[in-house]
Design a protein around this motif. Structure first.
Motif, PDB file in Angstrom:
ATOM      1  N   CYS A  19      44.672 124.248  60.119  1.00 57.72           N
ATOM      2  CA  CYS A  19      45.997 125.525  59.415  1.00 57.72           C
ATOM      3  C   CYS A  19      45.749 125.579  58.132  1.00 57.72           C
ATOM      4  N   PHE A  20      46.016 126.274  56.931  1.00 52.93           N
ATOM      5  CA  PHE A  20      46.426 125.857  56.057  1.00 52.93           C
ATOM      6  C   PHE A  20      48.180 126.797  55.424  1.00 52.93           C
ATOM      7  N   GLY A  21      48.871 125.982  56.542  1.00 54.12           N
ATOM      8  CA  GLY A  21      49.938 126.426  56.839  1.00 54.12           C
ATOM      9  C   GLY A  21      50.670 127.681  56.622  1.00 54.12           C
ATOM     10  N   LEU A  22      49.803 128.863  57.100  1.00 57.65           N
ATOM     11  CA  LEU A  22      50.201 130.454  57.211  1.00 57.65           C
ATOM     12  C   LEU A  22      51.476 130.713  57.512  1.00 57.65           C
ATOM     13  N   LEU A  48      56.483 123.253  52.327  1.00 56.94           N
ATOM     14  CA  LEU A  48      55.578 122.856  52.034  1.00 56.94           C
ATOM     15  C   LEU A  48      55.294 121.967  51.565  1.00 56.94           C
ATOM     16  N   GLY A  49      54.942 121.466  51.544  1.00 59.53           N
ATOM     17  CA  GLY A  49      53.677 120.151  50.954  1.00 59.53           C
ATOM     18  C   GLY A  49      52.859 120.658  50.534  1.00 59.53           C
ATOM     19  N   GLY A  50      51.771 120.147  49.820  1.00 60.43           N
ATOM     20  CA  GLY A  50      50.260 120.299  49.045  1.00 60.43           C
ATOM     21  C   GLY A  50      49.367 120.066  50.637  1.00 60.43           C
ATOM     22  N   ASP A  51      49.605 119.280  51.107  1.00 59.22           N
ATOM     23  CA  ASP A  51      48.387 118.583  52.224  1.00 59.22           C
ATOM     24  C   ASP A  51      48.783 119.823  53.488  1.00 59.22           C
ATOM     25  N   HIS A  52      49.813 121.210  53.168  1.00 57.23           N
ATOM     26  CA  HIS A  52      50.053 121.785  54.153  1.00 57.23           C
ATOM     27  C   HIS A  52      50.827 121.678  55.400  1.00 57.23           C
ATOM     28  N   ARG A  53      51.566 120.435  55.135  1.00 55.66           N
ATOM     29  CA  ARG A  53      52.653 119.663  55.947  1.00 55.66           C
ATOM     30  C   ARG A  53      54.149 120.371  56.388  1.00 55.66           C
ATOM     31  N   GLY A  87      36.965 128.664  56.084  1.00 50.42           N
ATOM     32  CA  GLY A  87      37.785 126.480  55.911  1.00 50.42           C
ATOM     33  C   GLY A  87      38.104 127.231  53.833  1.00 50.42           C
ATOM     34  N   GLN A  88      38.436 128.224  53.526  1.00 53.25           N
ATOM     35  CA  GLN A  88      39.076 128.081  52.927  1.00 53.25           C
ATOM     36  C   GLN A  88      40.204 128.536  51.898  1.00 53.25           C
ATOM     37  N   ASP A  89      40.911 127.400  51.499  1.00 49.20           N
ATOM     38  CA  ASP A  89      42.262 127.813  51.042  1.00 49.20           C
ATOM     39  C   ASP A  89      42.930 128.577  49.969  1.00 49.20           C
ATOM     40  N   TRP A  90      44.524 128.803  50.509  1.00 44.99           N
ATOM     41  CA  TRP A  90      44.851 130.023  49.894  1.00 44.99           C
ATOM     42  C   TRP A  90      44.885 129.466  48.742  1.00 44.99           C
ATOM     43  N   ARG A  91      45.405 128.171  48.078  1.00 46.23           N
ATOM     44  CA  ARG A  91      45.875 127.527  47.245  1.00 46.23           C
ATOM     45  C   ARG A  91      44.929 128.289  46.262  1.00 46.23           C
ATOM     46  N   THR A  92      43.456 127.539  46.745  1.00 47.45           N
ATOM     47  CA  THR A  92      42.601 127.629  45.785  1.00 47.45           C
ATOM     48  C   THR A  92      41.506 128.716  45.402  1.00 47.45           C
ATOM     49  N   GLY A  93      41.494 129.651  46.023  1.00 46.88           N
ATOM     50  CA  GLY A  93      40.986 131.086  46.442  1.00 46.88           C
ATOM     51  C   GLY A  93      41.527 131.880  44.878  1.00 46.88           C
ATOM     52  N   PRO A  94      41.370 133.085  44.695  1.00 45.76           N
ATOM     53  CA  PRO A  94      41.674 133.751  43.660  1.00 45.76           C
ATOM     54  C   PRO A  94      42.739 134.579  44.334  1.00 45.76           C
ATOM     55  N   LYS A  95      43.909 135.164  43.888  1.00 47.53           N
ATOM     56  CA  LYS A  95      45.246 135.646  44.983  1.00 47.53           C
ATOM     57  C   LYS A  95      44.866 136.884  45.187  1.00 47.53           C
ATOM     58  N   GLU A  96      43.735 137.920  45.248  1.00 45.58           N
ATOM     59  CA  GLU A  96      43.139 138.808  46.354  1.00 45.58           C
ATOM     60  C   GLU A  96      43.260 137.909  47.403  1.00 45.58           C
ATOM     61  N   HIS A  97      42.309 136.660  47.090  1.00 45.58           N
ATOM     62  CA  HIS A  97      41.683 135.894  48.658  1.00 45.58           C
ATOM     63  C   HIS A  97      42.894 135.606  49.408  1.00 45.58           C
TER      64      HIS A  97
END
Length: 283
Positions: A19-22, A48-53, A87-97
């Motif tokens: 999970c991406f720390g949702l 929340l860390g950069g590794d989603h932990r 598998g697309q991370d919310w950190r790397t996608g567009p704000k709408e994503h």
């Protein structure tokens, strides 16, 4: 994150590694006895860390984040991260994503909670008369979790929950009737559905086969209480004392409910949940 469970289905357990720390981003929380600070929905928790932990996972209770230790997504986190959004991370996608991912997560979480209840219901022998309907509801609920982000965002979850609840109520009636038959107990089991039992003195109470659906048991004293085969769906057990209580065969009891309560090494639990890490170990 909460204690991991050995629940009715492996994919209904939170798997933080996938999970991406949702839950640490999508959900809001307010400074209280459960959380040490305010956080709006959509903003990452400062822990929340950069590794989603979680950076304070081992000390959540000590640092004022008890609310995090009692939360469980029922596997919705990895479903949304790896299936709904591929598998697309919310950190790397567009704000709408990111916004859409945060909107969808609570919807899938509700659906996965229903999957938990339906799966457990199918494991209750007394509920055999409604097993075909339960299987259909399970399949339909799983189908809904696999919809596109747009379809999930538009889903009327409340309506679907109501349909499923009719079946869960029937399941409860059958299971509790079976619990009382042949045990020398006369009359109907106690119906405490939605009851205000906040701080109630229920030490040693006979609640076997009772309906405690949605009951408010906050800080209730249930020391030594008999809760065998009781319906626990939606019961608020925050700070309830379950010391030496017997919950053997209690159904629709989730790990978050149990994590919010206090127990002892003598508390007997159903197989669908595990003993919370902050409770004393069983003898």
């Amino acid at each position: 994150m909460p204690d991991q469970t050995a629940g009715p289905a492996g994919d209904l357990r939170g798997d933080c590694a996938r999970c991406f720390g949702l839950c640490c981003v999508a959900l809001p929380f307010a400074a209280s006895a459960d959380f040490a600070l305010n956080k709006p929905a959509g903003k990452p928790c400062p822990n929340l860390g950069g590794d989603h932990r979680c950076g304070i996972h081992a000390d959540l209770r000590k640092k004022g984040f008890t609310g995090c230790t009692v939360y469980d997504c029922f596997g919705a986190g990895q479903k949304v991260s790896q299936v709904t959004f591929g598998g697309q991370d919310w950190r790397t996608g567009p704000k709408e994503h990111a916004r859409r991912m945060f909107d969808v997560f609570p919807v899938v979480r509700q659906l996965h909670e229903l999957l938990w209840y339906l799966t457990e219901a199918l494991g209750l022998p007394a509920a055999r008369p409604v097993h075909p309907e339960l299987r259909r509801a399970l399949e339909e609920t799983e189908r809904l979790t696999l919809q596109t982000p747009e379809e999930l965002a538009a889903l009327d979850v409340a309506a679907h929950r109501q349909q499923v609840n009719v079946l869960l109520l029937r399941t409860s009636e059958l299971a509790r009737a079976g619990a009382l038959s042949g045990k020398g107990k006369k009359g109907k089991a106690k119906d405490r559905r939605g009851a205000d039992l906040i701080g109630a003195r229920l030490r040693g109470a006979d609640l076997r086969g009772a309906s405690l659906r949605g009951a408010y048991l906050i800080a209730a004293d249930l020391t030594g209480a008999d809760l065998r085969e009781a319906d626990m769906i939606g019961a608020d057990l925050r700070d309830a004392d379950l010391t030496d209580a017997d919950l053997t065969g209690a159904f629709f009891l989730t790990q978050p409910q149990l994590n919010a309560a206090r127990g002892s090494g003598g508390t007997r639990l159903p197989k669908s949940v595990t003993r919370p890490a902050h409770w004393p170990a069983a003898d």
